[in-house]
Structures are given as C-alpha cells and as structure tokens.
Write a protein that holds these residues in place. Structure first.
Motif, PDB file in Angstrom:
ATOM      1  N   ILE A  81      20.095  56.713  -8.816  1.00 20.68           N
ATOM      2  CA  ILE A  81      20.484  55.996  -7.593  1.00 20.68           C
ATOM      3  C   ILE A  81      21.206  54.332  -7.449  1.00 20.68           C
ATOM      4  CG2 ILE A  81      20.044  56.075  -4.766  1.00 20.68           C
ATOM      5  CD1 ILE A  81      17.084  57.809  -5.646  1.00 20.68           C
ATOM      6  N   ARG A  89      22.139  50.857  -6.990  1.00 25.57           N
ATOM      7  CA  ARG A  89      22.259  50.380  -4.612  1.00 25.57           C
ATOM      8  C   ARG A  89      23.203  49.154  -6.406  1.00 25.57           C
ATOM      9  NH1 ARG A  89      17.526  51.491  -2.240  1.00 25.57           N
ATOM     10  NH2 ARG A  89      17.790  48.968  -2.103  1.00 25.57           N
ATOM     11  N   ILE A 133      17.968  60.400  -0.857  1.00 25.72           N
ATOM     12  CA  ILE A 133      18.044  58.927  -0.796  1.00 25.72           C
ATOM     13  C   ILE A 133      19.030  58.218  -0.536  1.00 25.72           C
ATOM     14  CG2 ILE A 133      17.094  58.124  -2.801  1.00 25.72           C
ATOM     15  CD1 ILE A 133      15.389  56.299  -1.091  1.00 25.72           C
ATOM     16  N   ALA A 193      19.256  52.610   2.045  1.00 23.07           N
ATOM     17  CA  ALA A 193      18.328  52.714   2.193  1.00 23.07           C
ATOM     18  C   ALA A 193      17.095  51.269   1.955  1.00 23.07           C
ATOM     19  CB  ALA A 193      17.526  54.429   1.904  1.00 23.07           C
ATOM     20  N   ASN A 194      16.401  51.292   2.449  1.00 25.11           N
ATOM     21  CA  ASN A 194      15.449  49.802   2.255  1.00 25.11           C
ATOM     22  C   ASN A 194      15.167  50.051   0.672  1.00 25.11           C
ATOM     23  OD1 ASN A 194      13.696  51.252   3.254  1.00 25.11           O
ATOM     24  ND2 ASN A 194      13.092  50.542   4.487  1.00 25.11           N
ATOM     25  N   SER A 195      14.186  49.275   0.632  1.00 28.26           N
ATOM     26  CA  SER A 195      14.473  48.953  -0.815  1.00 28.26           C
ATOM     27  C   SER A 195      12.855  49.995  -1.393  1.00 28.26           C
ATOM     28  CB  SER A 195      13.782  47.772  -1.998  1.00 28.26           C
ATOM     29  OG  SER A 195      13.904  48.070  -2.951  1.00 28.26           O
ATOM     30  N   SER A 196      13.355  50.626  -2.163  1.00 22.37           N
ATOM     31  CA  SER A 196      11.853  51.816  -2.496  1.00 22.37           C
ATOM     32  C   SER A 196      12.128  52.060  -3.933  1.00 22.37           C
ATOM     33  CB  SER A 196      12.302  53.485  -1.634  1.00 22.37           C
ATOM     34  OG  SER A 196      13.397  53.438  -1.732  1.00 22.37           O
ATOM     35  N   ILE A 212      11.139  55.663  -5.546  1.00 29.52           N
ATOM     36  CA  ILE A 212      12.039  56.504  -5.734  1.00 29.52           C
ATOM     37  C   ILE A 212      12.919  56.196  -6.704  1.00 29.52           C
ATOM     38  CG2 ILE A 212      14.145  57.903  -4.402  1.00 29.52           C
ATOM     39  CD1 ILE A 212      11.648  58.587  -3.448  1.00 29.52           C
ATOM     40  N   GLU A 213      13.523  55.199  -6.287  1.00 28.36           N
ATOM     41  CA  GLU A 213      15.438  54.547  -7.418  1.00 28.36           C
ATOM     42  C   GLU A 213      14.496  54.993  -8.716  1.00 28.36           C
ATOM     43  OE1 GLU A 213      16.562  51.221  -6.799  1.00 28.36           O
ATOM     44  OE2 GLU A 213      18.231  51.552  -7.882  1.00 28.36           O
ATOM     45  N   TRP A 214      13.582  53.819  -8.702  1.00 28.50           N
ATOM     46  CA  TRP A 214      12.892  53.755 -10.347  1.00 28.50           C
ATOM     47  C   TRP A 214      12.546  54.669 -10.918  1.00 28.50           C
ATOM     48  CZ3 TRP A 214      16.316  50.675 -13.189  1.00 28.50           C
ATOM     49  CH2 TRP A 214      16.816  49.557 -12.493  1.00 28.50           C
ATOM     50  N   CYS A 215      11.434  56.278 -10.169  1.00 32.52           N
ATOM     51  CA  CYS A 215      10.703  57.397 -10.867  1.00 32.52           C
ATOM     52  C   CYS A 215      11.590  58.462 -10.530  1.00 32.52           C
ATOM     53  CB  CYS A 215       9.534  57.280  -9.799  1.00 32.52           C
ATOM     54  SG  CYS A 215       8.661  55.862 -10.271  1.00 32.52           S
ATOM     55  N   GLU A 254       3.167  47.154  -5.685  1.00 33.62           N
ATOM     56  CA  GLU A 254       3.978  48.037  -4.400  1.00 33.62           C
ATOM     57  C   GLU A 254       3.226  48.932  -3.505  1.00 33.62           C
ATOM     58  OE1 GLU A 254       7.518  49.781  -5.552  1.00 33.62           O
ATOM     59  OE2 GLU A 254       7.936  48.129  -6.595  1.00 33.62           O
TER      60      GLU A 254
END
Lengths: 131, 385
Positions: A6, A8, B126, B130-133, B136-139, B254
């Motif tokens: 994803i 960003r 996602i 979206a707000n930083s999460s 999700i993004e790095w997993c 986190e």
C-alpha cells in the motif's frame, strides 16, 4: 498471490526503491539517524527533508509466525512472517524463505531478497545468509 | 487523591447479552447497554452530558443522542489504540467529572464482531489515504494480517527468552474458562476446559497461539456511567470509586503491532502506568484484591502481570501456575472468565466485573473486596469502595 504493498505519500519511496531492487530506510541527514516505519518528520530535529539510505539487507530473526487459520489472505499458502532486527538497528516485518517451518528459531541470520506481488510489484523478503 | 466528594465513581453498569449473533444493529446494542446502565444507576438518560467510546466503535454520538434521548452533550471523546483504550476510558471519564466539565459521563462499546464482521480475520482493504496504520501497511504484504499474527510476532521474543511453553499459556486459558464456567453471564458458562483440551485445540498462529489462547469474537454492548461522589450518594448503587486511573502512550510504540521500539520482552508503558497509579492512589496494582487484566491473547496476560508489577521479569508463568490468581489465591484474575471466557466486548466487560466485585454482587464473588485493578496495557485504573 502476495498482495501488493500500500503506497502512501510518506512511504512510497520505500516501495518504489523495492522496484529497483533496493532495500532502503528513511534517514534524517542532520541527525544521521535512520527511522522505520517512515514518518513525515524527524522526531529529533523536526526536519522534513528526508534522505533515503541503502541498507545492508542483513539482519537477525527476532520472532516468527505462520497464520494457520485463517490462512493469510492473498497467498496460496501462508508464508513464514518474521520480525527481523536489521544490522542497522531497525526492526522490519517480512517473510523468511528457504527455511522449513520446523527449523525456524530466533537468531537465524538472514539477508534480503525480493518477491513479486500479484500486481507486479516487489517487496523485500529474507533468506538465510549463505555461508 | 481527590477530595472524596469530588471523586469520580462508576455509578452504573449495563450490558446486553453476549452472543455470537445478536440479531440487531450495533447502534441498538449501544443504546440498550446505555439505557441498562442508566437504569442500574437510577439516572435519567437526559442527564448524560458527556460520552466516551473507541475510535473504531461504529455507533455515532448522533446515534446515541437520537436513541437514548440525551438533551445536550458538552463533551465527547473517542480513544485510539483499540482494546488498549478500555481502561483509558475511565481516565477520561474521571477527568471529565472531577474537573466539573461534566456531571454524568457515559462510556460505551458495542460490536457485532462475530455475526456482522470477523474481528479476528484479515482486514482485506485499506485506503492509502486512511489514517496511519502500520500494522496493516508494514505487515499485510507479508501475510501477518490478523491480531493473532501481530500478537505472535510481538510476544515471540518474550516467550522464547523465558522458555514459556504452550502448556504455560494453556494454564491461563484453563483458569479463565474455569472462572467462566460458574458465571451465568459468560458465553462459556458451564464449559470448563482441561489443559489437554487446550493442547489439542487447533493452531490459529504457529508457534504460539492455539484457538484456546485467543479471546472470543462476541456480539454485544457494554456501558458504564461515571459521576462524582456528590451525585453518587443519591443514586441506587454502591459507587465504585475511581481511586486512580492512568494512561501512558510512549514514543514510537504502537498498538498490537508494537515491534519497533525498545526491549520487546517488557511493557514499558505498563510500568509507567504502575508508577503513576502508585504515586496518585498510594496503592500498587498487586496490592488490590482483584485483577482484571486484558486477555485478548494468553501471552498478553503474562507480559502485563510483569509490566504492572505482580511479579518479576519471566516469573509470570510460574506466578499463575502456583495458584496466585485462582479465586482463592492471592489476587484472583478476572473472576468473570475475562475476555477468553465471558465475552470480548473489547475489554469493557472486564470493567463491569470489577464494579460487581466492588459492589459484592459478582457471580464468582471474591471475599472482602475493597479494591480492584483494571488493566489494558497502556492504561490502568484502581477501583475502590
């Protein structure tokens, strides 16, 4: 097949570097500190001018897991996910390839490789350091 | 500590049934729980002037106003960090009423996380905006896509370092199910398990989490009413005073995917919360009479017991095995059966159990309860008579 990353605004540089076969981290030049996950500002000096530094691609397995139920979404078979402590001191979640599940343990030395995603992108994965 | 009359107290608790298929909307569950809490307290819903929930709760403040008939809210708060928010709701409610900003604050959490969606399954979409999460993004592209996966990566170093076995984790599940078995409010009422059943339960995430190491996915709603003691004395129930509530959100940490900062074998935020509780209330969590420790997954109980000072590093597995947290032990752990045994309303049902223990009306009532501790990683609260 493996889901695409994803992208960003603040993190696209990382995934774009993967396309070139480079494993990188955000670096604050003035502080000479690497940060991961990437962020819009250096939390030490508040500089928004970000440098990108190539990493050694070497690291050590801290912990690992395999999703059994449910299986990992998008994969034919759940991969071995691992938390890796990179030699530069950052931690990174990725996959371990080339090690059987029963042989997994903390402390395995690994080096980066790249794997394809369903949309033709690349993400960093790790394999045992060849002796 | 606050002057007694200014001190916040939990004056009402309410809930729906805990099920796997509620058959109604999350908004209705929230409204029913709030009305139940008002009735329990003897408060007219029109008196509610503040409300608190989680950022990820699907009911809106507008829904609350519309359904329960609040006249005017002058304070609304939503807390980050998922279930770790649960004890932090008490911190905010306490501040709101003790400062005089509010007279009656309601906290709610309602979810159809079994029938409407599956809280424990991969989040498959996602938005890049979206707000930083990072969880999700790095997993996500690496197949670590569920709370159980993030938990396994997070706890692995602790479990390896101290030689914690699956049987050690099973002891926690057995204890929670033993408590749930005699609690009619628990989904697993009259359904205790053996360690053998734990060991035979299917893997969810190897090499650490079997099915019986995981909390439930439940449908249901819980609500809690907080007011000051000057109001509480005119209400129906014995108030459960909030002797202290504390919160600590530390740099670079986190929520569940807390992989990136410091030594992963400890919980520095829990240690900070403990320091603040002792400084504020003069009581350490380990010296309270009941421990309600957030049990989303069994390893979390071990790390929190150490983080909140019940025992030293690496000692938690033996602390449990030695019987310290049985109903007749030194500090009983979640007499309701916790989130593993009673239900998983994102931790809120552990707060209502602490209140029941203070009131002396719990199904598995511990003798002579004067104080109870509620913990959820980054936050903790000490309740007292």
């Amino acid at each position: 097949m493996r889901p695409d990353p994803i992208l960003r605004i603040d993190t696209a540089f990382f995934w774009e570097a993967c396309e070139r076969g480079e494993f990188v981290a955000q670096k604050c030049g003035p502080c000479d500190i690497l940060w991961h996950p990437p962020r819009p500002m250096c939390p030490k000096c508040h500089n928004t001018e970000k440098e990108v530094q190539q990493l050694s691609g070497l690291g050590t397995v801290v912990s690992w897991c395999v999703a059994v139920r449910p299986q990992a979404f998008g994969f034919e078979e759940s991969p071995i996910a691992a938390l890796i402590e990179l030699d530069e001191g950052l931690r990174f979640v990725s996959n371990i390839e080339g090690v059987a599940e029963e042989d997994m343990q903390p402390g395995i030395r690994v080096q980066v490789a790249f794997a394809d995603t369903s949309g033709g992108k690349k993400v960093p994965v790790f394999k045992p350091v060849s002796e | 500590m606050s002057k007694t009359n200014n001190q916040a107290a939990i004056v009402g608790i309410g809930q729906t049934e805990f099920s796997k298929d509620s058959g109604r909307s999350e908004q209705q569950l929230a409204a029913e729980a709030v009305i139940a809490a008002c009735k329990d307290a003897g408060i007219n819903p029109e008196e509610i002037d503040g409300c608190i929930t989680y950022t990820i709760d699907n009911s809106d403040e507008v829904d609350l106003l519309r359904s329960v008939g609040c006249k005017e809210l002058n304070y609304t708060v939503r807390l980050p960090q998922g279930g770790a928010a649960n004890a932090a709701t008490l911190y905010h409610a306490k501040n709101a009423v003790e400062s005089g900003v509010c007279d009656v604050v309601v906290i709610w959490r309602a979810m159809n996380e079994r029938s409407q969606y599956r809280f424990g399954q991969p989040t498959v979409s996602i938005s890049p905006d979206a707000n930083s999460s990072t969880f999700i993004e790095w997993c996500f592209p690496f197949g670590a896509q569920t709370p159980a996966s993030w938990e396994a990566l997070s706890c692995g170093q602790y479990l390896s370092k101290y030689g914690v076995t699956s049987e050690d984790l099973g002891n926690i599940a057995v204890l929670m199910r033993k408590h749930a078995a005699t609690n009619p409010n628990a989904w697993f009422y009259q359904q205790p398990i053996t360690l053998e059943e734990h060991q035979n339960s299917r893997w969810i995430v190897k090499p650490w989490l079997r099915l019986l190491d995981c909390c439930q996915e439940s449908d249901g709603g819980v609500a809690i009413i907080v007011a000051r003691m000057d109001k509480a004395k005119d209400l129906k129930q014995t108030p459960a005073r909030l002797l202290s509530a504390q919160y600590s959100f530390l740099f670079n940490h986190e929520i569940i995917s807390d992989f990136y900062e410091g030594d992963l074998t400890g919980l520095p935020f829990s240690e900070r919360v403990t320091e603040k509780l002792i400084e504020d209330a003069g009581i350490a969590p380990k010296d309270t009479d009941v421990a309600m420790i957030y049990d989303n997954f069994t390893p979390q109980v071990l790390r929190q017991l150490e983080g909140f000072g019940y025992c030293g590093p690496g000692e938690a597995k033996d602390y449990i095995a030695d019987g310290n947290m049985e109903l007749d032990g030194k500090t009983p752990l979640s007499p309701n059966g916790g989130l593993i045994g009673e239900g998983y309303i994102h931790g809120m049902n552990n707060i209502t159990e602490a209140v029941r223990q203070i009131r002396g009306i719990a199904a598995n009532q511990v003798e002579n309860v004067e104080t109870a501790f509620v913990a959820s990683g980054v936050a903790g609260a000490i309740l007292g008579k």
